[in-house]
Design a protein around this motif. Structure first.
Motif, PDB file in Angstrom:
ATOM      1  N   ARG A 119       0.738  -1.186   0.057  1.00  0.00           N
ATOM      2  CA  ARG A 119       0.081  -0.070  -0.053  1.00  0.00           C
ATOM      3  C   ARG A 119       0.787   1.285  -0.184  1.00  0.00           C
ATOM      4  NH1 ARG A 119      -2.271  -4.009   2.670  1.00  0.00           N
ATOM      5  NH2 ARG A 119      -4.352  -4.334   2.552  1.00  0.00           N
ATOM      6  N   THR A 127       1.128   4.286  -3.064  1.00  0.00           N
ATOM      7  CA  THR A 127       0.967   5.784  -2.557  1.00  0.00           C
ATOM      8  C   THR A 127       2.273   6.636  -3.295  1.00  0.00           C
ATOM      9  OG1 THR A 127      -0.637   5.612  -0.848  1.00  0.00           O
ATOM     10  CG2 THR A 127       0.914   7.586  -0.979  1.00  0.00           C
ATOM     11  N   ASP A 157      -4.669   3.691  -1.894  1.00  0.00           N
ATOM     12  CA  ASP A 157      -4.927   5.051  -2.141  1.00  0.00           C
ATOM     13  C   ASP A 157      -5.978   4.985  -3.153  1.00  0.00           C
ATOM     14  OD1 ASP A 157      -4.204   7.697  -3.680  1.00  0.00           O
ATOM     15  OD2 ASP A 157      -2.377   7.566  -2.446  1.00  0.00           O
TER      16      ASP A 157
END
Length: 225
Positions: A94, A98, A121
């Motif tokens: 994750r 981003t 995101d």
């Protein structure tokens, strides 16, 4: 023995285990045919019977985030697809997503639909599988993911049989999936004839995008293509 989800991981919090990074044409989904850099993470908790990336279940090498971004920039494609395996099996994926968005890339995530996508995101286009019964992993579907999807995202059904098609058609209708995001129906390679699936979709006037795996037609499952 190393686990299927690549644990234990090193103490460092800025690394991911990767199987490969390469540039090719996107073979599926909304950006099919676009030049894309693929970041393939190692490990997957599922064992779909049609899986074409079993080589990503184990092994791989640890890369820090800066090295990944440097390689993505070097390869030069604006579109970046983070895939696997199951990329979300590594929680720090994750963070990478981003960082790629922050760096200005157009980013997509290919995920099995068995893990929570709500913390990804929102700039990322989430391509979420719904596993059909003939995948042998339909019990792993995390249907709560459907509640967080937006028109920026996509749902993918890999159809292995007529029974799979009818199950998927019922899911599409009963859950009004096309009102949430774009829905993709794809034939399982060698198991359902693409023309047959296309005919079923047309006959039933389904509000889905028919697709097949362009990379398999061009390069026949060659890794890194």
């Amino acid at each position: 023995m190393e686990s299927e989800t690549c644990t234990p991981e090193p103490v460092s919090t800025d690394r991911l285990r990767l199987t490969e990074i390469f540039v090719s044409l996107q073979g599926e989904a909304r950006t099919a045919g676009r030049v894309t850099t693929f970041v393939r993470l190692t490990g997957c908790p599922l064992r779909c019977q049609y899986c074409d990336t079993a080589y990503a279940f184990h092994g791989g090498e640890w890369w820090n985030f800066d090295a990944i971004l440097d390689k993505v920039r070097e390869l030069g494609a604006h579109h970046v697809c983070v895939t696997g395996g199951e990329p979300l099996a590594q929680k720090r994926a994750r963070t990478l997503l981003t960082m790629l968005c922050d760096a200005g890339f157009d980013v997509s995530l290919e995920t099995s639909g068995s893990l929570d996508v709500s913390a990804v995101d929102p700039r990322v286009s989430r391509i979420v599988d719904i596993k059909t019964p003939d995948s042998h992993e339909s019990h792993r579907n995390l249907l709560s993911n459907l509640d967080v999807l937006t028109p920026h995202d996509q749902l993918k059904f890999v159809i292995c049989s007529r029974a799979d098609y009818e199950w998927s058609r019922a899911m599409l209708r009963d859950l009004q999936l096309d009102a949430r995001c774009e829905v993709l129906f794809s034939p399982s390679f060698t198991q359902v004839d693409p023309t047959q699936l296309a005919d079923w979709v047309v006959e039933d006037r389904l509000p889905v995008r028919f697709q097949f795996q362009l990379h398999k037609v061009l390069w026949n499952d060659e890794p890194g293509r």
